[in-house]
Structure formats: C-alpha cells, structure tokens
Scaffold this motif. Structure first.
Motif, mmCIF file in Angstrom:
data_model
loop_
_atom_site.group_PDB
_atom_site.id
_atom_site.type_symbol
_atom_site.label_atom_id
_atom_site.label_comp_id
_atom_site.label_asym_id
_atom_site.label_seq_id
_atom_site.Cartn_x
_atom_site.Cartn_y
_atom_site.Cartn_z
ATOM 1 N N LEU A 1 -20.856 30.134 -36.988
ATOM 2 C CA LEU A 1 -19.793 29.090 -37.074
ATOM 3 C C LEU A 1 -19.150 28.746 -38.326
ATOM 4 C CD1 LEU A 1 -18.743 26.807 -35.233
ATOM 5 C CD2 LEU A 1 -20.813 25.161 -35.648
ATOM 6 N N GLU A 2 -20.084 29.138 -39.305
ATOM 7 C CA GLU A 2 -19.412 28.991 -40.835
ATOM 8 C C GLU A 2 -18.175 30.044 -41.020
ATOM 9 O OE1 GLU A 2 -22.631 29.267 -39.667
ATOM 10 O OE2 GLU A 2 -23.885 28.943 -41.237
ATOM 11 N N GLU A 3 -18.418 30.931 -40.560
ATOM 12 C CA GLU A 3 -17.470 32.215 -40.738
ATOM 13 C C GLU A 3 -16.133 31.792 -39.952
ATOM 14 O OE1 GLU A 3 -19.178 36.430 -40.939
ATOM 15 O OE2 GLU A 3 -20.368 35.449 -39.416
ATOM 16 N N VAL A 4 -16.469 31.255 -38.706
ATOM 17 C CA VAL A 4 -15.268 30.614 -37.836
ATOM 18 C C VAL A 4 -14.424 29.697 -38.509
ATOM 19 C CG1 VAL A 4 -14.655 29.997 -35.668
ATOM 20 C CG2 VAL A 4 -16.352 31.599 -35.582
ATOM 21 N N VAL A 5 -15.156 28.664 -39.123
ATOM 22 C CA VAL A 5 -14.614 27.645 -39.756
ATOM 23 C C VAL A 5 -13.794 28.010 -40.848
ATOM 24 C CG1 VAL A 5 -14.809 25.393 -41.407
ATOM 25 C CG2 VAL A 5 -16.039 25.785 -38.808
ATOM 26 N N LEU A 6 -14.295 28.995 -41.691
ATOM 27 C CA LEU A 6 -13.679 29.194 -43.057
ATOM 28 C C LEU A 6 -12.426 30.171 -42.516
ATOM 29 C CD1 LEU A 6 -16.736 30.194 -45.214
ATOM 30 C CD2 LEU A 6 -14.790 28.504 -45.619
ATOM 31 N N LEU A 7 -12.496 31.131 -41.457
ATOM 32 C CA LEU A 7 -11.488 31.885 -40.991
ATOM 33 C C LEU A 7 -10.394 31.087 -40.471
ATOM 34 C CD1 LEU A 7 -13.283 34.803 -38.862
ATOM 35 C CD2 LEU A 7 -11.661 35.069 -40.638
ATOM 36 N N MET A 8 -10.710 29.930 -39.756
ATOM 37 C CA MET A 8 -9.591 29.123 -39.346
ATOM 38 C C MET A 8 -8.960 28.612 -40.571
ATOM 39 S SD MET A 8 -11.528 27.779 -35.850
ATOM 40 C CE MET A 8 -10.148 26.926 -35.071
ATOM 41 N N LEU A 9 -9.630 27.907 -41.463
ATOM 42 C CA LEU A 9 -9.089 27.570 -42.461
ATOM 43 C C LEU A 9 -8.130 28.390 -43.170
ATOM 44 C CD1 LEU A 9 -12.044 25.730 -44.145
ATOM 45 C CD2 LEU A 9 -10.213 24.318 -43.336
ATOM 46 N N GLY A 10 -8.549 29.775 -43.276
ATOM 47 C CA GLY A 10 -7.748 30.675 -43.864
ATOM 48 C C GLY A 10 -6.430 31.030 -42.969
ATOM 49 N N MET A 11 -6.445 31.022 -41.912
ATOM 50 C CA MET A 11 -5.189 31.170 -41.082
ATOM 51 C C MET A 11 -4.066 30.082 -41.405
ATOM 52 S SD MET A 11 -6.567 33.081 -37.657
ATOM 53 C CE MET A 11 -7.402 31.505 -37.075
ATOM 54 N N ARG A 12 -4.784 28.943 -41.339
ATOM 55 C CA ARG A 12 -3.966 27.716 -41.403
ATOM 56 C C ARG A 12 -3.495 27.206 -42.899
ATOM 57 N NH1 ARG A 12 -6.474 28.047 -37.370
ATOM 58 N NH2 ARG A 12 -5.808 27.241 -35.190
ATOM 59 N N ALA B 1 -22.632 30.319 -48.370
ATOM 60 C CA ALA B 1 -23.412 31.427 -48.082
ATOM 61 C C ALA B 1 -22.596 32.767 -47.517
ATOM 62 C CB ALA B 1 -24.474 31.274 -46.979
ATOM 63 N N ILE B 2 -21.451 32.301 -47.247
ATOM 64 C CA ILE B 2 -20.235 33.413 -46.677
ATOM 65 C C ILE B 2 -19.674 33.991 -47.736
ATOM 66 C CG2 ILE B 2 -18.681 33.785 -45.033
ATOM 67 C CD1 ILE B 2 -21.217 32.859 -43.750
ATOM 68 N N ALA B 3 -19.706 35.005 -48.085
ATOM 69 C CA ALA B 3 -18.996 35.744 -49.062
ATOM 70 C C ALA B 3 -17.453 35.650 -48.953
ATOM 71 C CB ALA B 3 -19.108 37.209 -49.186
ATOM 72 N N GLY B 4 -16.546 35.018 -50.122
ATOM 73 C CA GLY B 4 -15.351 34.830 -50.197
ATOM 74 C C GLY B 4 -14.987 33.429 -49.587
ATOM 75 N N SER B 5 -16.044 32.590 -49.515
ATOM 76 C CA SER B 5 -15.578 31.128 -48.959
ATOM 77 C C SER B 5 -14.882 30.312 -50.106
ATOM 78 C CB SER B 5 -17.122 30.487 -48.655
ATOM 79 O OG SER B 5 -17.867 30.667 -49.789
ATOM 80 N N SER B 6 -15.094 30.768 -51.329
ATOM 81 C CA SER B 6 -14.230 29.851 -52.315
ATOM 82 C C SER B 6 -12.845 30.041 -52.256
ATOM 83 C CB SER B 6 -14.525 30.689 -53.670
ATOM 84 O OG SER B 6 -14.202 32.052 -53.778
ATOM 85 N N ARG B 7 -12.254 30.697 -51.407
ATOM 86 C CA ARG B 7 -10.833 30.636 -51.154
ATOM 87 C C ARG B 7 -10.393 29.497 -50.584
ATOM 88 N NH1 ARG B 7 -9.463 36.541 -49.096
ATOM 89 N NH2 ARG B 7 -11.787 36.495 -49.115
ATOM 90 N N TYR B 8 -11.268 28.819 -49.610
ATOM 91 C CA TYR B 8 -10.858 27.919 -48.642
ATOM 92 C C TYR B 8 -11.888 26.714 -48.915
ATOM 93 C CZ TYR B 8 -9.224 32.068 -46.868
ATOM 94 O OH TYR B 8 -8.477 33.379 -46.884
ATOM 95 N N PHE B 9 -13.092 26.893 -49.573
ATOM 96 C CA PHE B 9 -14.010 25.686 -49.742
ATOM 97 C C PHE B 9 -13.863 25.482 -51.194
ATOM 98 C CE2 PHE B 9 -18.412 24.158 -50.761
ATOM 99 C CZ PHE B 9 -18.210 23.166 -50.064
ATOM 100 N N LEU B 10 -13.402 24.355 -51.574
ATOM 101 C CA LEU B 10 -13.497 23.906 -53.166
ATOM 102 C C LEU B 10 -14.650 23.435 -53.540
ATOM 103 C CD1 LEU B 10 -10.054 21.762 -52.951
ATOM 104 C CD2 LEU B 10 -10.535 24.279 -53.331
#
Lengths: 423, 423
Positions: free
Chosen positions: B267-278, B299-308
């Motif tokens: 679910l974390e990955e999906v939320v981050l992916l959706m933030l990224g797409m938008r 915990a998800i690598a790359g989350s820093s792009r969408y999670f401040l």
C-alpha cells in the motif's frame, strides 16, 4: 523425558503459514525440565496423522498435538491419536450437553458435526477450553513398545488457535504435567546488550558462564542486540535464584555498562525509564530513519511523559523549517554530515523545548547520496547528533546491510547514545 | 510426488529459533507441482537424524534436508542421510582441493574437521555453494520399500543459512528437479485489499473463483489487509496466464477500487506511485502513531521524491509549534478530535509546502485519553485528516485491539484515505 510436538493443519504446509505454537510450548516444557527432541508438521490427512502419531509415540515420552480439534471433517487429531494408541473414542455426555447449551443460549441449532468435539480418548482427562469450543485432552498411559515392554506415554491434545492453546496449557495442562514430573524450581534472567558483536560477548562471558555448568546459558543475536539467557533449575527457588544472581553479577561486572537491561526491558523502555528518573524530555529530528526512532519510542505505553515528539526532516527544506538548520550548512557540508546532524539536534531541542535533542541523518540506500556534497558519500554513512543545551556530540557510523538494516541500526545507535549519555 | 522437508539443528528445538527455510522451499516445490506433506525438525543427534531420514524416505518421494552441512561435529546430515539410504560417503577430491585453496588464499591452515564437508553420498550430484563453504548434494535413486519393491527417491541436502540455501536451490537444485518432473508452466497473481473483512472478500469472490477449479486460490488475512493469491498450472505459459488473467479481471470488476494492488505492490508503494504520477507531494502530522506512517513511507527506496517529511506531534504544544493548530482547538475539543485532526492536516500542509497533508490523532491505549475533553473518549478512537488545499476531510475510526494493532490500523487507514483521494 523427551517430547515431540505435532502441529496438525494443512495450512502449515503452504508457503504462507507456520507453526508458532511450538515455540511457546517448548519454553513451557523446558521450564518443566522436558526437552523437545522432534517437531512434526502434518496436514489434515488421517493416514498421515496416524502415521505421525505412531512415530512420535515410538520416539518420545510426551506427545503434544496442536490443532485439529475443531468440528469440521478436516479436524482429525482425536481420531488419529486414538488410532495410534489403539484406544477408543467415546462421546462425553457432559461436553455434549455444554455444547448444546451454548448453541441454545445463542438461539442456534448445533450442527450435528460439532458433536465430534465431545469425543474423548478412553482414559483421557478433559482440558477445559475457556476461549473456544474445542476441549483439550490429557492422557497418561502405558503402551507396549517394539521391545515388548510397556512404556509410559503422556499424550496431550491442544487446540490450534494460540489464544485457546496458551491459556489451556497454562491453566489445565501444565499442573497435570508438573505433578507427573520431578519437582523443579526455576530462576531465569536475561541480560541485553546493544550494538556489540556476538563473538565479543561470547569471548568475554564464556570463561565466566562455563564455570556454571548447572546453569543453562543461551546467547541470542537479535536485531542490533545480543541477549544472554540464563536458566537455573534447583530443588528450591531460593537456590536457583541465588545461583543465577551469582552468575549474572559476575557477567554484569565484566560487561559493565554495555548491558542496557538486566531484567529483559527493551532499549526503548530503558531510555524512557532513565529520562523519567532524571525528569528529562526528548525530541527527535530524523532524516534517513524517517520516523523509525519516534515510532519505536511511542510504541511504549506512557512514553508521552518523556517523549515530546519531533520532526521527520526528509527533505532539505524541512531541516530548516522544523529544526532551523541554516541552509548554508546543508549546502556546504551536505544533509549527511556531522555539521547538519549537530545543527538538527540543537535545532530540534530548541524548537520543541525538550531537554535533549537527538538527530539522525544518513544514506540508507540503495541509491547514493543526493547530488552535491553528499554525492560521493557511501551507503551506510550515518551521523547521529545529541544536544543537551551544553554540549552537542556527533557520532559517525558506517553501517552495513540493506536499507531496512541500516535504518534499524541507526535508530539503535541513537537510543544507545542517549542511554550512555544518561548513565 | 510428495515431499518432506527435514530441518536439522538443535537451535530450532529451543523457544528462540524457528525453521523458516521450509516456507521458501514449499513455495518453490509447489511451483514444480510437488506438495509438501510433512515437515520435521530434528536436533543435532545422529540417531534422531537417521531415524527421521528413514521415516521420511518411507513416506515421501522427495526428501529435502536443510542444515547440518557445516564442518563441526554437530553437522551430521551427510552421515545421517547416507546411513538411512544404506549408501557410503566418499571424500570428493575436487571439493577438498577447492577448500584447501580457499584457506590457502586467506593464508590459513584448514582445520582437519573441515574435510568432512567434502564427503559426498555415493551417486549424488554436488550442488555448488556460491555463498558458503558447504556444498549441497542431490541424489536421484531407488531404494527397496517395506513392500519389497524398488521406489524412486530424490534426496536433497541443502545448507541451513537462508543466504546459502536459496541461491543454491534456485540455481543448482531446481533445474535438476524440474528435469525430473513433468513440465509445468505457471502463472501467478496476487490481488491486495486493505481494511476489508476476509469474510466479505470471500463472500463476494468465492462465487467467481469457484468456477475456476483449475486455479488454486488462497485467501490470506494479513496486517489490516487481505491478499488473494491465484496460481494456474498449464501445459503452456500462455494458457496459464490467460486463465489467471480471465479470473482476476472478473475479481477486479467485482471488488473494484477496494483492490489497491494487482501485482503485489504494498500500500505504501502504491500511494507513492500515485503521488508520483500526479506530481504531488505529501507531509504527515502524527500524534498516536508517533512516526509509524512516515516510517512506512520512508521504508520505500525513492520515497524522498514525493514524501517531504512531517512532524511527530506527540505533545499538545508540538501540535501548535509544528502544525499551527490553534491552542484553543486542542483545549476546546481535545487533541483527539475531528477539529484537531483537521487543523493538523491543514497546518502540516501549509508549513511544509506539500500538496497533501495527512494527520493522525487518536487514543492508542492501553491508558485512557488525557484529562480534559479527551478524558472519556474510548481507546481505539482515531481521527485521520486529509487536506489538499481545497477541502479537508476527516475520518473517524473506532479501532479494536491493543496499542500496536490500533497504531498499525490507523496508519493503514491513513494510507488508504490518501489512495482513495488520488484515485
């Protein structure tokens, strides 16, 4: 006496589910002086279960079954145990009446299949199930062995759900087993140490604990910590406790302040207890751990008295917004630097009004540091800052492993830094 | 063909350690069309091991051992398997030379005991160990059964450490097994749903998946989520995939947006992916979860792009300091209130400059709410706020269970609220 635990249930032969009851049962049996020599996991198949039961009766003195006591056709433990013992099952009128009453109380008709839960192996004692419908069974009997001699066997049937099995074993089964076994008084202690190699703990403590051959010593390497478990069994509780205390006192002297817990408390609990004793409060500023340190502290009930909260300063801007890190510090030295860690710890302390501010910034991987000053810094480089209003200390770490491990070890180092500061 | 897995090692008969290799091996064997019918855990005792090996050879077609291949006296799997098969062990010159070379390369003298690792059961194929010193063994043979007939048996010896066992099984053992078994082409899919009762998923999906008797369907209830696993085995990969896709399309139609992941993402990955797409960013303000939501996202690598990042606003004061919640809001309605959740979400969004602000405040227990407006609110009451700059929604939850469960479910509800907002 040696025991075998048979876990019955096809779900435990899939890639998704595991038998966990046996860990609890092993601890309880060990306390009674019984070793577990075999564990078998078998599916809901009558022939397989009877075979497994026969094998267990042949090689163990105590055979414990978990699971397979429900009302469905897949629940075959009663039938299998009786067949392996060459004994009959008889339907117990009292259990049956109780079941009818429970269904009637809920204005439901009991499905005929449920009556199977009242089938008891001839001679077995019924173990009450306070948390479910399937009673357990306890049979102390003798059966002829392959040698033609009679052998004493204790056969125990327990339900599968841990919430039913544990209280049933504890309340109904353990007293029966204890009465059948030589009396034993146990003393147990656990010492915990953080961030120290197992080999070092063993090298320093083995010369001590090896002189106590009567005490069972187990070294366990956990998540960024080492646990030393001691177990002494003596004719009296006083003797057992005195013996364990004598050994642990020597180990505590040797390992000194490396031991964070001498009665099993977690590192988080110890840090919160120490903050409480000194009437201090704590705040966190986390970059690479992303809230893990705060999450570990707040997992402990009552932590709100000493832990105020903090900031997850994942982006560079938030390091300034929440902890007043000068943008030039991040720009000049990089977010992963001693300077940034120091400014974060001081900033979060001042912002929150906490007595202590702790910061974590690092490269958890798998990707490298951000472009700029961090670009060439290695994965696993972590800085931890601790500010108390007078001095600010920074610890540099080079951690090994994957993202999850680096993050966990960083949070463990932060807790250990606080603990040592409070000593 | 049915398999038995024997895990050798006394540590797995303590309350502290469990066999976990069998979960991996079971998944791999199932893929090959082999069911695991028995699992046995046995200690480092030659007689016990030989007995267990004989029993397994009697009741299974494929017997896999894990552990007991090291160089110490406790490593007895080679001897036990050979004895149970009535075969000899011969020291393999090539393995031995390789071992001497490895020791020499490190300028060390090989302890004589290590030579035992070169002992191979007559007729066995050696399985290379790229991650350790103990080679594995694979033997395809026939042995006389109790019926006097010859029976084909495959016996596999694998090292205990998962980091050695998994690649060895995957690279060296699986191809041998696959060549001995009828060809099989598999298609697998996993659908994941959050915060929905298992009974509801089953009631709605069973009428669909029961029409696909050729597809193995498993429903698993995890932490605040339900997983549906589908497995189809067909003569060709195309057929298997087409069949699974047909079924999952129907299930996706039925469960609609309850499904957050149709290829296994968390679910974390999906939320981050959706933030990224938008092209959106997120910030968190957590009270009762104390950083758990931020921790799960980071915990998800790359989350820093969408999670401040965000704030852990455990104390009331920090709700104002970090998220500008008016002190009167907390005083009037309590920290655990819809009003505070709303102000926290809006405040953290504005402070951090994120596109979305999410807040969690609640009573995780076991103690009651703080004195004041929260004093009589029940444990498990949680408010989640989500602000996007235009509207702020607040969800009220009444969660069951202990502190850990309430915190985890609250974080799951927060992620699911963000996901549904982004749909």
């Amino acid at each position: 006496m040696i025991a075998e635990i048979i876990a019955a249930g096809s779900e435990m032969l899939t890639p998704f589910r595991q038998d966990t009851n046996s860990l609890y049962l092993t601890a309880e049996l060990n306390d009674l002086g019984v070793s577990v020599a075999f564990k078998t996991i078998v599916g809901d198949n009558l022939a397989h279960l009877i075979g497994a039961a026969r094998i267990a009766l042949d090689r163990a003195d105590i055979v414990l079954f978990s699971g397979g006591l429900g009302p469905t056709e897949d629940d075959l433990t009663r039938e299998a145990a009786a067949a392996a013992l060459d004994l009959r099952l008889s339907r117990d009128a009292e259990i049956l009446t109780g079941m009818y009453k429970r269904f009637a109380a809920r204005r439901m008709v009991m499905p005929p299949n449920n009556a199977r839960q009242a089938d008891v192996i001839d001679g077995a004692i019924i173990l009450e199930n306070k948390n479910g419908s399937a009673p357990g069974q306890y049979l102390d009997t003798t059966i002829p062995g392959p040698d033609g001699q009679l052998h004493r066997k204790i056969v125990i049937l327990l339900p599968g759900p841990p919430k039913e099995l544990k209280p049933m074993f504890d309340e109904a089964c353990k007293p029966l087993l204890a009465a059948s076994l030589p009396p034993r008084h146990l003393a147990k202690r656990m010492l915990r140490m953080a961030l120290i190699p197992e080999s070092q703990v063993d090298a320093r403590t083995a010369p001590i604990y090896k002189e106590y051959a009567d005490i069972e010593t187990t070294i366990l390497a956990g998540s960024a910590e080492i646990q030393l478990h001691f177990l002494s069994a003596k004719p009296s509780l006083e003797e057992a406790e005195a013996r364990v205390n004598e050994l642990t006192a020597k180990i505590e002297l040797e390992m000194d302040d490396a031991i964070f817990s001498s009665h099993g408390e977690s590192l988080e609990e110890v840090v919160l207890l120490m903050l409480g004793m000194r009437h201090l409060t704590l705040a966190t500023a986390e970059s690479c751990t992303g809230g893990l340190l705060a999450e570990r502290l707040t997992a402990i009930a009552g932590s709100s008295r000493y832990f105020l909260g903090g900031a997850v300063v994942y982006s560079d801007a938030l390091k300034t917004i929440f902890a007043d890190v000068p943008p030039t510090t991040v720009a000049d030295f990089g977010p992963v630097s001693s300077e940034t860690a120091s400014a974060l710890a001081e900033g979060i302390r001042l912002r929150t009004g906490a007595s202590l501010g702790i910061s974590i910034t690092g490269i958890a991987g798998p990707g490298p540091g951000a472009p700029g000053p961090d670009a060439d810094k290695p994965v696993g480089l972590v800085y931890i800052g601790l500010a108390d209003g007078q001095i600010t200390q920074v610890k540099e770490l080079n951690l090994m492993g994957d993202r999850e491990r680096i993050r966990y070890w960083a949070s463990q180092h932060a807790l250990e830094l606080i603990r040592r500061h409070l000593l």
